[in-house]
Write a protein that holds these residues in place. Structure first.
Motif, PDB file in Angstrom:
ATOM      1  N   ALA A   1      48.666  62.071  65.204  1.00 52.05           N
ATOM      2  CA  ALA A   1      47.822  61.227  64.215  1.00 52.05           C
ATOM      3  C   ALA A   1      48.725  60.907  62.886  1.00 52.05           C
ATOM      4  N   VAL A   2      48.509  59.544  62.465  1.00 57.31           N
ATOM      5  CA  VAL A   2      48.850  59.148  61.458  1.00 57.31           C
ATOM      6  C   VAL A   2      47.803  58.600  60.271  1.00 57.31           C
ATOM      7  N   VAL A   3      48.203  58.841  59.080  1.00 59.48           N
ATOM      8  CA  VAL A   3      47.485  58.226  58.043  1.00 59.48           C
ATOM      9  C   VAL A   3      48.555  57.353  57.063  1.00 59.48           C
ATOM     10  N   PRO A   4      48.238  56.003  57.188  1.00 61.23           N
ATOM     11  CA  PRO A   4      49.058  55.372  56.557  1.00 61.23           C
ATOM     12  C   PRO A   4      48.698  55.103  54.877  1.00 61.23           C
ATOM     13  N   GLN A   5      49.560  55.263  54.118  1.00 63.45           N
ATOM     14  CA  GLN A   5      49.115  55.344  52.744  1.00 63.45           C
ATOM     15  C   GLN A   5      50.173  54.200  51.959  1.00 63.45           C
ATOM     16  N   GLY A   6      49.637  53.786  50.842  1.00 66.26           N
ATOM     17  CA  GLY A   6      50.246  52.880  49.948  1.00 66.26           C
ATOM     18  C   GLY A   6      50.472  53.727  48.711  1.00 66.26           C
ATOM     19  N   GLY A   7      49.718  52.918  47.586  1.00 65.01           N
ATOM     20  CA  GLY A   7      49.712  53.868  46.663  1.00 65.01           C
ATOM     21  C   GLY A   7      49.048  55.090  46.128  1.00 65.01           C
ATOM     22  N   ASN A   8      48.087  55.383  47.204  1.00 63.19           N
ATOM     23  CA  ASN A   8      47.144  56.574  47.066  1.00 63.19           C
ATOM     24  C   ASN A   8      46.330  56.275  46.090  1.00 63.19           C
ATOM     25  N   THR A   9      45.807  55.156  45.532  1.00 60.09           N
ATOM     26  CA  THR A   9      44.831  54.979  44.387  1.00 60.09           C
ATOM     27  C   THR A   9      43.292  54.609  45.332  1.00 60.09           C
ATOM     28  N   GLY A  10      43.270  54.783  46.702  1.00 61.02           N
ATOM     29  CA  GLY A  10      42.158  54.656  47.340  1.00 61.02           C
ATOM     30  C   GLY A  10      40.861  55.664  46.908  1.00 61.02           C
ATOM     31  N   MET A  11      39.642  54.954  46.678  1.00 57.91           N
ATOM     32  CA  MET A  11      38.525  56.001  46.195  1.00 57.91           C
ATOM     33  C   MET A  11      37.732  56.551  47.222  1.00 57.91           C
ATOM     34  N   VAL A  12      37.977  56.363  48.560  1.00 62.04           N
ATOM     35  CA  VAL A  12      36.962  57.036  49.489  1.00 62.04           C
ATOM     36  C   VAL A  12      37.691  57.871  50.446  1.00 62.04           C
ATOM     37  N   GLY A  13      38.718  58.579  50.178  1.00 60.26           N
ATOM     38  CA  GLY A  13      39.288  59.528  50.767  1.00 60.26           C
ATOM     39  C   GLY A  13      39.819  59.067  52.203  1.00 60.26           C
ATOM     40  N   GLY A  14      40.324  58.036  51.997  1.00 54.95           N
ATOM     41  CA  GLY A  14      40.945  57.272  53.309  1.00 54.95           C
ATOM     42  C   GLY A  14      42.323  57.376  53.444  1.00 54.95           C
TER      43      GLY A  14
ATOM     44  N   ASN B   1      43.009  65.936  58.060  1.00 53.84           N
ATOM     45  CA  ASN B   1      43.077  66.697  59.243  1.00 53.84           C
ATOM     46  C   ASN B   1      44.530  66.874  59.583  1.00 53.84           C
ATOM     47  N   GLY B   2      45.385  67.173  58.819  1.00 56.72           N
ATOM     48  CA  GLY B   2      46.840  67.431  58.925  1.00 56.72           C
ATOM     49  C   GLY B   2      47.599  66.467  59.771  1.00 56.72           C
ATOM     50  N   GLU B   3      47.157  64.965  59.413  1.00 58.46           N
ATOM     51  CA  GLU B   3      47.998  64.129  60.038  1.00 58.46           C
ATOM     52  C   GLU B   3      49.211  63.814  59.369  1.00 58.46           C
ATOM     53  N   ILE B   4      50.019  63.191  59.909  1.00 54.40           N
ATOM     54  CA  ILE B   4      51.461  62.869  59.330  1.00 54.40           C
ATOM     55  C   ILE B   4      51.167  61.538  58.319  1.00 54.40           C
ATOM     56  N   VAL B   5      51.672  61.653  57.122  1.00 53.39           N
ATOM     57  CA  VAL B   5      51.488  60.637  56.118  1.00 53.39           C
ATOM     58  C   VAL B   5      52.526  59.470  56.229  1.00 53.39           C
ATOM     59  N   LEU B   6      52.266  58.230  56.529  1.00 51.63           N
ATOM     60  CA  LEU B   6      53.056  57.102  56.910  1.00 51.63           C
ATOM     61  C   LEU B   6      53.021  56.489  55.410  1.00 51.63           C
ATOM     62  N   SER B   7      54.168  56.693  54.591  1.00 49.71           N
ATOM     63  CA  SER B   7      54.136  55.977  53.172  1.00 49.71           C
ATOM     64  C   SER B   7      54.899  54.772  53.282  1.00 49.71           C
ATOM     65  N   LEU B   8      54.169  53.572  53.055  1.00 49.61           N
ATOM     66  CA  LEU B   8      54.899  52.386  52.866  1.00 49.61           C
ATOM     67  C   LEU B   8      55.795  52.012  51.733  1.00 49.61           C
ATOM     68  N   GLN B   9      55.934  53.065  50.814  1.00 45.46           N
ATOM     69  CA  GLN B   9      56.394  52.573  49.651  1.00 45.46           C
ATOM     70  C   GLN B   9      57.783  51.913  49.429  1.00 45.46           C
ATOM     71  N   ARG B  10      58.534  52.279  50.569  1.00 50.60           N
ATOM     72  CA  ARG B  10      59.891  51.778  50.711  1.00 50.60           C
ATOM     73  C   ARG B  10      59.966  50.159  51.024  1.00 50.60           C
ATOM     74  N   LEU B  11      58.955  49.859  51.611  1.00 51.17           N
ATOM     75  CA  LEU B  11      58.956  48.446  51.882  1.00 51.17           C
ATOM     76  C   LEU B  11      58.270  47.644  50.800  1.00 51.17           C
TER      77      LEU B  11
END
Ligand code: FAD
Ligand code: MLT
Ligand code: ZN
Length: 451
Positions: free
Chosen positions: A65-78, A83-93
């Motif tokens: 499982a993967v959690v997409p992540q942008g700036g990580n400023t979201g307010m609802v824990g999304g 649950n130990g997912e891989i974080v897919l950070s889009l910051q290089r795009l």
């Protein structure tokens, strides 16, 4: 282990330096408020849409499982891997295309911040309709994924209203590219609309085509003081009719203004003693200061008002509002309730929710502010740990008053258990059906939206 094999395949796609492990993942596993803390085997940083598609195919093959992540400023824990997912950070795009002067549009990659986008388009005399205090970190992809609202919804609408094209990688690894920017394109279901607000559960947004508007040369900002919320709501309705360029109508209460002033050593122009404040901003192609002042003076219920005389004063007024979130976080980790009410029930709700919280949680402090022009209030509670039953009681109050349990922040993981309070079984089935088609193996942000 499957995850080790997957990570070694992902390293072949993005290179070792873009697979972050261990302590270096710490900024990616805790949300902005500090309430949601997870852990991850790795933060993966793709550099292109192809990289994203390859990573999703690898994760799908290995059932990771993967959690997409942008700036990580979201307010609802999304945005964090609970649950130990891989974080897919889009910051290089993070590249922005040329402004399309004919269409008044721009293409931006998912990891571009809202501030970066605003600066780019300002150079061309244009602006992007979504703006809010998290602009320095929040990204194009994250704001589309949450259908972010913010300070200027009154005039520009939410993020969905700015979106004229999207590129997205589904949970199958398929890439959907709808970036033509055609404003009129009624060729079946609207995929950009569907992806907007999907919170990383249907696809990973990699690029977007966004609508721009001309910057208006004249902007007037004022702070108005009222005795109660009802007067501020009524004044907002009058101002919306009187000022076609009204961009913002933001509600603050004395306690929040006092907190911001104390935390950041500011002094409020009207003092901080009045019970209710309204921050308004209106733009126009011509100088409308006289009519702006005139309309304010004609409003009922205004005790006193201050109009910003220059940009420095304007920025001070906006700090009183923008810095609420940071100031409240300094008091303690807040429980956040982002709700909308019908306009004619906003004042009643403020009284009811304050009363409810002080009886359910006598040690708690309640902070209320928000985008009153949109009927959107942010109720923050500090000094009380609370539990799901406390949250449920607030949401039941909101629903009993015909409101919505999420105005602009989304459902994430924090409200997933409460979504059935608001959406019917048929609606939830339709949403689950969409999820099953876009993400058949359930690898995309599996803990978000659906409990
Ligand atoms: P993240 O927090 O990283 O992610 C949010 C969600 O989107 C997660 O579910 C994540 O999985 C998903 N996601 C992120 N990127 C992608 C992608 N590329 N593809 C698919 N899914 C993705 N919000 C408002 O609406 N209005 C406000 O006024 C407002 N003010 C704020 C003020 C402050 C000071 C702060 C800290 C936050 C504020 N927010 C506001 C909340 C937040 O900034 C928004 O929800 C924003 O849209 C999140 O963007 P992000 O890039 O940080 O996304
Ligand atoms: C805001 O309007 O400031 C935000 O949505 C953030 C918050 O709710 O704290
Ligand atoms: Zn908000």
């Amino acid at each position: 282990m499957a995850v080790d094999t997957a990570l070694s395949e992902i390293r072949n796609v993005v290179g070792d330096r873009n697979v972050i492990v261990g302590d270096d993942t710490s900024g990616h596993v805790v949300d902005w408020t500090g309430r949601y803390v997870g852990s991850t085997p790795a933060v993966v940083r793709p550099g292109s849409t192809n990289d994203v598609a390859e990573i999703i195919r690898i994760c799908r093959r290995h059932g990771i499982a993967v959690v997409p992540q942008g700036g990580n400023t979201g307010m609802v824990g999304g945005s964090v891997p609970l649950n130990g997912e891989i974080v897919l950070s889009l910051q290089r795009l993070n590249s922005v295309g040329e402004v399309d002067e004919l269409a008044l549009q721009i293409t931006a990659e998912a990891g571009v911040t809202i501030e970066q986008l605003q600066n780019e388009v300002a150079a061309a005399g244009l602006r992007y309709g979504v703006d809010f205090g998290g602009r320095g970190s929040a990204t194009v992809g994250g704001t589309i994924a949450t259908n972010a609202g913010g300070l200027n919804v009154l005039r520009h609408g939410m993020t969905r209203a700015q979106l004229v094209g999207i590129e997205v990688v589904l949970g199958t690894g398929d890439v959907i590219e709808m970036m033509s920017g055609l404003v009129k394109n009624n060729t079946g279901y609207s995929i950009p609309d569907m992806m907007c607000g999907s919170e990383g559960t249907l696809g990973v947004i990699t690029r977007a085509r966004l609508r721009l508007t001309p910057q208006q040369p004249f902007c007037h900002t004022a702070l108005l003081a009222f005795a109660d919320v009802e007067s501020a709501v009524t004044a907002t309705a009058h101002l919306r009719r009187a000022l076609p360029g009204l961009e913002a109508a933001e509600l603050m209460l004395s306690q929040g203004v006092q907190l911001v002033c104390n935390e950041f050593d500011l002094s409020a122009p009207l003092g901080d003693e009045y019970p209710v404040f309204l921050l308004i901003e209106s733009v126009s192609g011509h100088d409308h200061l006289d009519s702006f002042a005139q309309h304010i003076s004609e409003l009922e219920g205004v005790i006193t008002a201050a109009i910003a005389a220059d940009d420095r004063q304007r920025k001070l007024l906006w700090r009183l509002r923008d810095d609420h979130t940071t100031a409240i976080n300094r008091v303690g980790v807040p429980r956040k309730f982002d709700v909308t009410l019908p306009h004619d029930r906003l004042a009643e709700f403020v009284t009811a929710v304050e009363r409810h919280i002080s009886s359910a949680a006598p040690t708690a402090t309640t902070w209320i502010f928000g985008h009153v022009g949109d009927g959107n209030l942010h109720v923050n509670v500090t000094g009380f740990d609370g539990d799901d039953s406390f949250d449920q009681s607030i949401y039941e109050l909101v629903i009993s008053m015909d409101g919505s349990i999420s105005a602009e922040h989304g459902i994430g993981t924090s409200k997933a258990a409460f979504l059935p309070l608001q959406r019917s079984a048929a609606e939830l089935n339709l949403m689950r059906g969409l999820k099953a088609v876009c993400d058949p193996d359930g690898i995309l942000n599996p803990a978000a939206i659906f409990a």
